[in-house]
Write a protein that holds these residues in place. Structure first.
Motif, PDB file in Angstrom:
ATOM      1  N   GLU A  76       0.860  -1.189   0.000  1.00 50.14           N
ATOM      2  CA  GLU A  76       0.000   0.000   0.000  1.00 50.14           C
ATOM      3  C   GLU A  76       0.895   1.237   0.000  1.00 50.14           C
ATOM      4  O   GLU A  76       1.569   1.512   0.991  1.00 50.14           O
ATOM      5  N   ASP A  79       0.839   8.570   0.141  1.00 48.08           N
ATOM      6  CA  ASP A  79       0.483   9.634  -0.814  1.00 48.08           C
ATOM      7  C   ASP A  79       1.728  10.143  -1.547  1.00 48.08           C
ATOM      8  O   ASP A  79       1.684  10.417  -2.746  1.00 48.08           O
ATOM      9  N   VAL A  82       2.730   7.699  -4.196  1.00 51.21           N
ATOM     10  CA  VAL A  82       1.835   7.782  -5.368  1.00 51.21           C
ATOM     11  C   VAL A  82       2.201   9.014  -6.206  1.00 51.21           C
ATOM     12  O   VAL A  82       2.250   8.948  -7.438  1.00 51.21           O
ATOM     13  N   THR A  83       2.501  10.111  -5.518  1.00 51.40           N
ATOM     14  CA  THR A  83       2.883  11.337  -6.241  1.00 51.40           C
ATOM     15  C   THR A  83       4.120  11.084  -7.099  1.00 51.40           C
ATOM     16  O   THR A  83       4.178  11.513  -8.257  1.00 51.40           O
ATOM     17  N   GLN A  86       3.111   9.022 -10.052  1.00 47.08           N
ATOM     18  CA  GLN A  86       2.335   9.826 -11.018  1.00 47.08           C
ATOM     19  C   GLN A  86       3.252  10.574 -11.983  1.00 47.08           C
ATOM     20  O   GLN A  86       2.887  10.851 -13.116  1.00 47.08           O
ATOM     21  N   THR A 102      -3.417  -0.144  -7.258  1.00 48.31           N
ATOM     22  CA  THR A 102      -3.556   0.625  -8.502  1.00 48.31           C
ATOM     23  C   THR A 102      -5.029   0.933  -8.816  1.00 48.31           C
ATOM     24  O   THR A 102      -5.310   1.873  -9.548  1.00 48.31           O
ATOM     25  N   ALA A 103      -5.947   0.128  -8.249  1.00 51.86           N
ATOM     26  CA  ALA A 103      -7.377   0.364  -8.509  1.00 51.86           C
ATOM     27  C   ALA A 103      -7.927   1.496  -7.652  1.00 51.86           C
ATOM     28  O   ALA A 103      -8.960   2.068  -7.974  1.00 51.86           O
ATOM     29  N   THR A 104      -7.257   1.792  -6.556  1.00 55.12           N
ATOM     30  CA  THR A 104      -7.802   2.805  -5.644  1.00 55.12           C
ATOM     31  C   THR A 104      -6.962   4.083  -5.619  1.00 55.12           C
ATOM     32  O   THR A 104      -7.288   5.005  -4.878  1.00 55.12           O
ATOM     33  N   ARG A 105      -5.898   4.127  -6.401  1.00 56.25           N
ATOM     34  CA  ARG A 105      -5.068   5.333  -6.440  1.00 56.25           C
ATOM     35  C   ARG A 105      -5.222   6.010  -7.812  1.00 56.25           C
ATOM     36  O   ARG A 105      -5.611   5.370  -8.784  1.00 56.25           O
ATOM     37  N   THR A 106      -4.872   7.288  -7.846  1.00 48.38           N
ATOM     38  CA  THR A 106      -4.988   8.062  -9.092  1.00 48.38           C
ATOM     39  C   THR A 106      -3.680   7.974  -9.864  1.00 48.38           C
ATOM     40  O   THR A 106      -2.655   8.467  -9.398  1.00 48.38           O
ATOM     41  N   LEU A 107      -3.763   7.310 -11.007  1.00 43.15           N
ATOM     42  CA  LEU A 107      -2.576   7.191 -11.862  1.00 43.15           C
ATOM     43  C   LEU A 107      -2.878   7.816 -13.219  1.00 43.15           C
ATOM     44  O   LEU A 107      -4.022   7.768 -13.674  1.00 43.15           O
TER      45      LEU A 107
END
Lengths: 311, 394
Positions: A76, A79, A82-83, A86, A102-107
């Motif tokens: 997991e 943030d 993930v940034t 991105q 990957t299904a619950t984060r913004t890519l």
């Protein structure tokens, strides 16, 4: 004559000074800054990171920051992580619902590449899930998943490497020739491993191979093995309940002689299985970066372990 | 009598009847202002609409009114349009016509539209953050500058989606969204919007959700149906109305994702060939979606506006003539009433020319004041027209 020599010397020394100052400037520039200027390729697991590294070494940086000991499938990210992902120029996904984060984060949709798309229709659907409803009258559904350790079938791994190369070619067209040459070398290595794995697996047939975890679906399909699985962790001691579950499997598969672990198990576990008539071997899925070696060497170790158990 | 004396006497006369003077200035100013304001508003609207349309090369959406689709996608105007299926969007992406940006414009948080999209949208519109960071997960949002200022919101605060129907008690829970960043103002509809990941709008729509684990045996929240393999969770199962670090893993999607709804997709071709191919692709009769050139749609809308403007201007001109006639009558009646005063001027030595100058000066002061007022109001209208238009469209 003397004047022209002096002028030449002056020009040469000025040029030299300019060169030196440029070099100084480069030295002052932190290495990290240069690395940041390189295109970045993020990968959700080690096999994809390895393929990307082999293919794009020298013109792109591979981002794979999952801590050792963690399974990338269930990692997991924070943030901040993930940034960073991105910002990558390319994000290599495994497909088959691997890396649920990957299904619950913004890519960035356009930067993502599902490397298993070419064999999407051959993915194995897991059937041992329970359907449920939330409200009376509403449609029932299940959270069943797909088997996701796709790369353990080394032909599929080769297809994934091709998908990585294709995505890299689209992203960096000027490196097309290099990429194609490197892909050829990588596929040659993977093919050799596939042939060796097939040969090693054939020595175990027709006996059943019991596995500690349900991550060998594609491996058993590719190398024609029957692999009933348990839910054991190599680092946890085997309990009497675990032994009862094993006995249940052995009732239907009395021919089983080999037990496969994902990583080196506790000595006590090996002992217990030996007493039960099973040889413990390690077939590492190599989902995360190995402490030593690389993807190819881990697969070679897997093949060697299989060969040893078959003798 | 010199000009200064004439001006002094006229000023005194106007001040002597302030209500009459102000009424005359106001009515003449309004008569001049209305046609001018209409012209300014329509030309500014055209500029604002075209700027946004120009930065949106192509739009793909469901069949129907191209103007409705354009207004919905560019200005987030609520429209009753059928959805564009996610499968159709995936098909569009696979054609390789350039960058494709999905848009889901259906829900609102208070009065602000919630826009489900991808990070590429911010690149397309050249949007930057003034505070915080971009969205990273389900339930995150970045909000426009005007919305943040109006509601005094900052990164770390939350904003709640509005239920579509307040009487639907069994409907989808409103979603509490975490504000991660505030966008820099760009004087467009983006300033008043809430931007989320496309998947977040699907949570608001009820197509995805997170809840406590329901597969645990012996759970009071469960009942098992006769076939033994279907569990019906009763109402005690807690559905999460906010995505947090602890519950994010429980969020999941149901059904066939290719049937999930979108409002439209922006297509940004890399070259003329891709643009031509995209336009040709949607000419196929078997394809149920339409492709729209937003600039053309806006030009059509503008031409309708111009036709309306011409009608309105004719009406305003006729009304203006009537108003000016009335003002002239007021002046003439006023001079008739002041006949004794004018006769006194004559007796104390003022020539007919001076008296005419006195009357002319009064009229000139009133008309110039009205024109100045009308010009100021016009300038004010020009400055607030884009904002007014944005509010009218939303």
């Amino acid at each position: 004559m003397h004047k022209s020599v002096c002028r030449s010397a002056l020009i040469s020394s000025s040029f030299l000074l300019l060169l030196l100052s440029c070099e100084e400037g480069l030295r002052e520039n932190p290495a990290g800054e240069k690395a940041r200027e390189d295109p970045v390729i993020a990968a959700v697991n080690y096999p994809l990171a390895y393929f990307a590294k082999r293919l794009a070494d020298g013109f792109a940086t591979v981002l794979f920051d999952i801590p050792a000991g963690q399974d990338p499938a269930f990692w997991e990210p924070s943030d901040q992580q993930v940034t960073s992902i991105q910002k990558a120029d390319l994000i290599l996904l495994n497909g088959a619902n691997y890396a649920k984060w990957t299904a619950t984060r913004t890519l960035p949709y356009e930067a993502t590449v599902v490397t298993s798309s070419s064999f999407e229709n051959q993915l194995i659907r897991l059937k041992d899930s329970i359907s449920h409803k939330h409200k009376k009258g509403s449609e029932s559904h299940s959270h069943e998943g797909l088997a996701f350790t796709t790369w353990l079938d080394l032909k599929q791994a080769s297809a994934q490497a091709s998908a990585v190369a294709l995505a890299l070619t689209e992203q960096f067209p000027r490196h097309k020739t290099t990429l194609m040459n490197r892909l050829q070398d990588l596929q040659k290595d993977l093919k050799a491993l596939d042939v060796a794995m097939k040969a090693a697996a054939s020595k175990l047939r027709p006996a059943t191979v019991i596995t500690s975890h349900p991550v060998y679906h594609y491996w058993s399909r590719a190398y024609d093995l029957v692999t009933p699985s348990l839910l054991w962790e190599p680092g946890n001691e085997i309990t009497p309940q675990d032994m009862a579950a094993l006995a249940n499997i052995r009732k239907t598969h009395p021919d089983a002689r080999v037990f496969i672990w994902e990583s080196t198990p506790l000595g006590r576990n090996v002992e217990l299985l030996r007493e039960a008539g099973l040889i413990s071997i390690v077939i590492s899925p190599c989902a995360n970066q190995p402490a030593e070696g690389d993807f190819l060497s881990v697969m070679r170790n897997n093949i060697a372990a299989l060969e040893a158990s078959g003798n | 009598m010199n000009l200064g004396g004439i001006a002094f006497l006229s000023w005194k006369a106007l001040r002597h009847r302030p209500v009459r003077s102000l009424l005359l200035v106001g009515s003449i100013a309004l008569t001049l202002y209305f046609p001018r304001a209409l012209h300014i508003f329509i030309s500014e609207s055209e500029t604002v609409l075209e700027d946004r349309a120009r930065s949106t090369p192509l739009l793909v959406g469901p069949e129907g009114s191209s103007i409705d689709l354009t207004l919905n996608s560019l200005y987030f105007t609520p429209q009753e349009l059928p959805p564009l299926k996610y499968g159709a969007y995936e098909n569009l992406v696979s054609q390789g016509f350039g960058r494709t940006i999905p848009l889901h414009v259906r829900f609102r948080a208070g009065g602000a539209p919630i826009i489900g999209t991808t990070l590429t949208y911010f690149e397309l519109r050249g949007l930057n953050l003034t505070a915080g960071r971009w969205i990273t997960r389900l339930g995150d949002c970045v909000i426009g500058a005007a919305l943040a200022e109006r509601q005094n919101l900052k990164p770390g605060d939350t904003i709640i989606s509005s239920p579509e129907n307040i009487f639907d008690l069994a409907g989808v829970y409103p979603l509490r969204m975490r504000i991660t960043g505030i966008l820099a103002p760009n004087q467009t509809a983006d300033d008043d919007a809430v931007f989320v990941d496309l998947k977040t709008t699907w949570i608001i729509e009820g197509l995805a959700h997170g809840h406590q684990k329901v597969a645990a045996p012996g759970d009071n929240a469960l009942s098992r149906e006769s076939d033994g393999n279907v569990i019906r969770a009763n109402s005690s199962v807690v559905e999460f109305n906010e995505v947090t670090t602890t519950n994010i893993q429980s969020f999941h999607f149901h059904g066939d994702q290719s049937t999930y709804p979108l409002s439209s997709a922006v297509v940004v071709p890399k070259n003329r060939k891709q643009r031509a191919l995209a336009l040709a692709f949607y000419q196929d009769e078997e394809i149920t979606e339409q492709i729209v050139i937003p600039l053309k749609a806006v030009e059509n809308l503008a031409s309708t506006l111009f036709a309306t403007q011409r009608l309105a201007l004719t009406a305003f001109r006729l009304l203006g003539l009537a108003a000016l006639g009335l003002a002239l009558m007021v002046f003439l009646l006023s001079f008739r009433l002041r006949e004794r005063e004018l006769r006194t001027y004559s007796k104390i030595g003022a020539t007919r020319h001076v008296i005419f100058c006195l009357q002319g000066m009064e009229v000139a002061v009133i008309v110039i004041s009205a024109m100045t007022l009308s010009l100021l109001a016009g300038a004010l209208t020009r400055s607030i027209a884009p904002e007014m238009l944005s509010k009218l469209l939303n």
